[in-house]
Design an enzyme around this catalytic site. Structure first.
Site, PDB file in Angstrom:
ATOM      1  N   LYS A   1       0.819  -1.216   0.000  1.00  0.00           N
ATOM      2  CA  LYS A   1       0.000   0.000   0.000  1.00  0.00           C
ATOM      3  C   LYS A   1       0.851   1.263   0.000  1.00  0.00           C
ATOM      4  O   LYS A   1       0.570   2.209  -0.729  1.00  0.00           O
ATOM      5  CB  LYS A   1      -0.927   0.032   1.233  1.00  0.00           C
ATOM      6  CG  LYS A   1      -1.874  -1.139   1.325  1.00  0.00           C
ATOM      7  CD  LYS A   1      -2.832  -0.974   2.491  1.00  0.00           C
ATOM      8  CE  LYS A   1      -2.178  -0.970   3.863  1.00  0.00           C
ATOM      9  NZ  LYS A   1      -1.708  -2.292   4.320  1.00  0.00           N
TER      10      LYS A   1
ATOM     11  N   ARG B   1      -0.781  -9.343  13.605  1.00  0.00           N
ATOM     12  CA  ARG B   1      -1.317  -8.321  12.690  1.00  0.00           C
ATOM     13  C   ARG B   1      -2.169  -8.952  11.599  1.00  0.00           C
ATOM     14  O   ARG B   1      -3.196  -8.408  11.207  1.00  0.00           O
ATOM     15  CB  ARG B   1      -0.164  -7.527  12.059  1.00  0.00           C
ATOM     16  CG  ARG B   1       0.395  -6.471  12.997  1.00  0.00           C
ATOM     17  CD  ARG B   1       1.783  -6.061  12.602  1.00  0.00           C
ATOM     18  NE  ARG B   1       1.854  -5.381  11.325  1.00  0.00           N
ATOM     19  CZ  ARG B   1       2.943  -5.318  10.575  1.00  0.00           C
ATOM     20  NH1 ARG B   1       4.051  -5.926  10.980  1.00  0.00           N
ATOM     21  NH2 ARG B   1       2.944  -4.646   9.457  1.00  0.00           N
TER      22      ARG B   1
ATOM     23  N   ARG C   1      11.393  -7.027   5.302  1.00  0.00           N
ATOM     24  CA  ARG C   1      11.339  -5.572   5.067  1.00  0.00           C
ATOM     25  C   ARG C   1      12.359  -4.852   5.959  1.00  0.00           C
ATOM     26  O   ARG C   1      12.493  -5.123   7.135  1.00  0.00           O
ATOM     27  CB  ARG C   1       9.926  -5.060   5.386  1.00  0.00           C
ATOM     28  CG  ARG C   1       9.806  -3.547   5.355  1.00  0.00           C
ATOM     29  CD  ARG C   1       8.385  -3.102   5.153  1.00  0.00           C
ATOM     30  NE  ARG C   1       7.538  -3.274   6.324  1.00  0.00           N
ATOM     31  CZ  ARG C   1       6.232  -2.966   6.325  1.00  0.00           C
ATOM     32  NH1 ARG C   1       5.650  -2.497   5.240  1.00  0.00           N
ATOM     33  NH2 ARG C   1       5.528  -3.139   7.406  1.00  0.00           N
TER      34      ARG C   1
ATOM     35  N   ARG D   1      -9.787   0.560   8.718  1.00  0.00           N
ATOM     36  CA  ARG D   1      -9.337  -0.798   9.021  1.00  0.00           C
ATOM     37  C   ARG D   1     -10.404  -1.595   9.742  1.00  0.00           C
ATOM     38  O   ARG D   1     -10.186  -2.767  10.037  1.00  0.00           O
ATOM     39  CB  ARG D   1      -8.122  -0.695   9.947  1.00  0.00           C
ATOM     40  CG  ARG D   1      -6.814  -1.178   9.390  1.00  0.00           C
ATOM     41  CD  ARG D   1      -5.783  -0.909  10.473  1.00  0.00           C
ATOM     42  NE  ARG D   1      -4.545  -1.589  10.300  1.00  0.00           N
ATOM     43  CZ  ARG D   1      -3.509  -1.087   9.640  1.00  0.00           C
ATOM     44  NH1 ARG D   1      -3.601   0.063   9.030  1.00  0.00           N
ATOM     45  NH2 ARG D   1      -2.391  -1.766   9.595  1.00  0.00           N
TER      46      ARG D   1
ATOM     47  N   ARG E   1      11.232  -2.646  11.370  1.00  0.00           N
ATOM     48  CA  ARG E   1      10.151  -2.109  12.200  1.00  0.00           C
ATOM     49  C   ARG E   1       9.869  -3.065  13.351  1.00  0.00           C
ATOM     50  O   ARG E   1       9.888  -4.272  13.176  1.00  0.00           O
ATOM     51  CB  ARG E   1       8.892  -1.954  11.344  1.00  0.00           C
ATOM     52  CG  ARG E   1       8.459  -0.507  11.203  1.00  0.00           C
ATOM     53  CD  ARG E   1       7.388  -0.368  10.175  1.00  0.00           C
ATOM     54  NE  ARG E   1       6.125  -0.975  10.573  1.00  0.00           N
ATOM     55  CZ  ARG E   1       5.010  -0.918   9.829  1.00  0.00           C
ATOM     56  NH1 ARG E   1       5.027  -0.302   8.674  1.00  0.00           N
ATOM     57  NH2 ARG E   1       3.904  -1.478  10.246  1.00  0.00           N
TER      58      ARG E   1
HETATM   59  P1  ADP Z   1       0.774  -2.284   8.121  1.00  0.00           P
HETATM   60  O1  ADP Z   1      -0.281  -1.947   7.107  1.00  0.00           O
HETATM   61  O2  ADP Z   1       2.067  -2.704   7.507  1.00  0.00           O
HETATM   62  O3  ADP Z   1       0.304  -3.215   9.210  1.00  0.00           O
HETATM   63  P2  ADP Z   1       0.649   0.432   9.185  1.00  0.00           P
HETATM   64  O4  ADP Z   1       1.833   1.279   9.072  1.00  0.00           O
HETATM   65  O5  ADP Z   1      -0.532   0.762   8.327  1.00  0.00           O
HETATM   66  O6  ADP Z   1       1.176  -1.021   8.930  1.00  0.00           O
HETATM   67  O7  ADP Z   1       0.132   0.399  10.689  1.00  0.00           O
HETATM   68  C1  ADP Z   1       0.974   0.092  11.773  1.00  0.00           C
HETATM   69  C2  ADP Z   1       0.170   0.021  13.071  1.00  0.00           C
HETATM   70  O8  ADP Z   1      -0.442   1.297  13.341  1.00  0.00           O
HETATM   71  C3  ADP Z   1      -0.994  -0.956  13.070  1.00  0.00           C
HETATM   72  O9  ADP Z   1      -0.602  -2.276  13.373  1.00  0.00           O
HETATM   73  C4  ADP Z   1      -1.896  -0.344  14.170  1.00  0.00           C
HETATM   74  O10 ADP Z   1      -1.405  -0.621  15.454  1.00  0.00           O
HETATM   75  C5  ADP Z   1      -1.735   1.146  13.920  1.00  0.00           C
HETATM   76  N1  ADP Z   1      -2.743   1.654  12.963  1.00  0.00           N
HETATM   77  C6  ADP Z   1      -2.497   2.228  11.756  1.00  0.00           C
HETATM   78  N2  ADP Z   1      -3.632   2.557  11.124  1.00  0.00           N
HETATM   79  C7  ADP Z   1      -4.647   2.176  11.952  1.00  0.00           C
HETATM   80  C8  ADP Z   1      -6.063   2.216  11.869  1.00  0.00           C
HETATM   81  N3  ADP Z   1      -6.689   2.728  10.795  1.00  0.00           N
HETATM   82  N4  ADP Z   1      -6.788   1.733  12.907  1.00  0.00           N
HETATM   83  C9  ADP Z   1      -6.181   1.216  13.976  1.00  0.00           C
HETATM   84  N5  ADP Z   1      -4.861   1.129  14.129  1.00  0.00           N
HETATM   85  C10 ADP Z   1      -4.082   1.594  13.137  1.00  0.00           C
END
Ligand code: ADP
Ligand code: ZN
Length: 212
Positions: free
Chosen positions: A13, A171, A127, A88, A160
């Site tokens: 993404k 996750r 990654r 999400r 990360r």
């Molecule tokens: P990825 O898509 O690789 O899991 P992100 O960078 O989008 O990683 O998100 C990292 C973390 O940030 C998530 O695991 C969550 O804890 C938090 N987070 C990000 N966006 C949201 C969201 N829309 N709702 C809830 N938690 C979020």
């Protein structure tokens, strides 16, 4: 154009979002990046979300919605935006609709990147990210020329905190339970566009460009 880029963690993404953001001149808004910045700056918000994020759990909907609402109010979103990592959950999707409706806006398209579970696990665990400029590497498919060092700026690469095996599993299960139902939700609204995320980065970008 108001867009959402959708997909499992590691689906690509961020990479494709950057491409769309440049080609359409709209800001790419990543809630994950915003939360990581908050954690790094040790703000009140950062203190609230830091342990949640390192466990791979979701930040509560109310906190996410408030953050997104403030961000969408900024001037640079006037002629469109791309959301990455948000919504999400179903309540987040509904909350987003309410936020947008208040200014007579709506989501035009949801681009869903489909990647197999197996390659997601591989991608996330290999990654690496540059500490200095943020460029992303993959030890298997896109390694840096010199181990541990960024080709772009010479910065140090890091992994990360939530890209480790046990957190990745968590996750993914959160994704399947909370997030995947949104595919059906947007399909029913006739705004879902599916893209095969297993191809190369430029191939996927071309496929997305053709949809927009
Ligand atoms: P990825 O898509 O690789 O899991 P992100 O960078 O989008 O990683 O998100 C990292 C973390 O940030 C998530 O695991 C969550 O804890 C938090 N987070 C990000 N966006 C949201 C969201 N829309 N709702 C809830 N938690 C979020
Ligand atoms: Zn760098």
């Amino acid at each position: 154009m108001n867009l959402i880029i959708f997909g499992a963690p590691g689906a690509g993404k961020g990479t494709q979002g950057e491409f769309v953001s440049k080609s359409k001149s709209i800001p790419a808004i990543s809630t994950g990046d915003m939360f990581r910045e908050a954690v790094a700056s040790k703000s009140e918000l950062g203190k609230k979300v830091s342990s949640i994020m390192s466990k791979g759990a979701l930040v509560p909907d109310s906190i996410v919605l408030k953050l997104v609402e403030e961000r969408l109010r900024k001037d640079d979103c006037k002629s469109g935006f791309l959301l990455d990592g948000f919504p999400r959950t179903l309540p987040q999707a509904k909350g987003l609709e309410e936020i947008l409706a208040r200014s007579n806006k709506k989501i035009d398209k949801v681009i869903s990147l489909e990647v197999s579970e197996e390659s997601i696990i591989k991608r996330l665990s290999s990654r690496r990210i540059c500490k200095n400029c943020g460029r992303k590497y993959n030890l298997e498919t896109l390694p840096p020329k010199k181990e541990g060092i960024c080709d772009n700026c010479g910065g140090e690469l890091f992994q990360r905190e939530d890209d480790t095996a046990s957190t990745i599993k968590h996750r993914l299960s959160v994704y399947f339970i909370e997030t995947q139902p949104l595919i059906e939700y947007y399909k029913n609204q006739n705004i879902l566009q599916t893209v095969n995320g297993n191809k190369s980065v430029p191939e996927i970008s071309a496929e997305i460009a053709a949809l927009l």
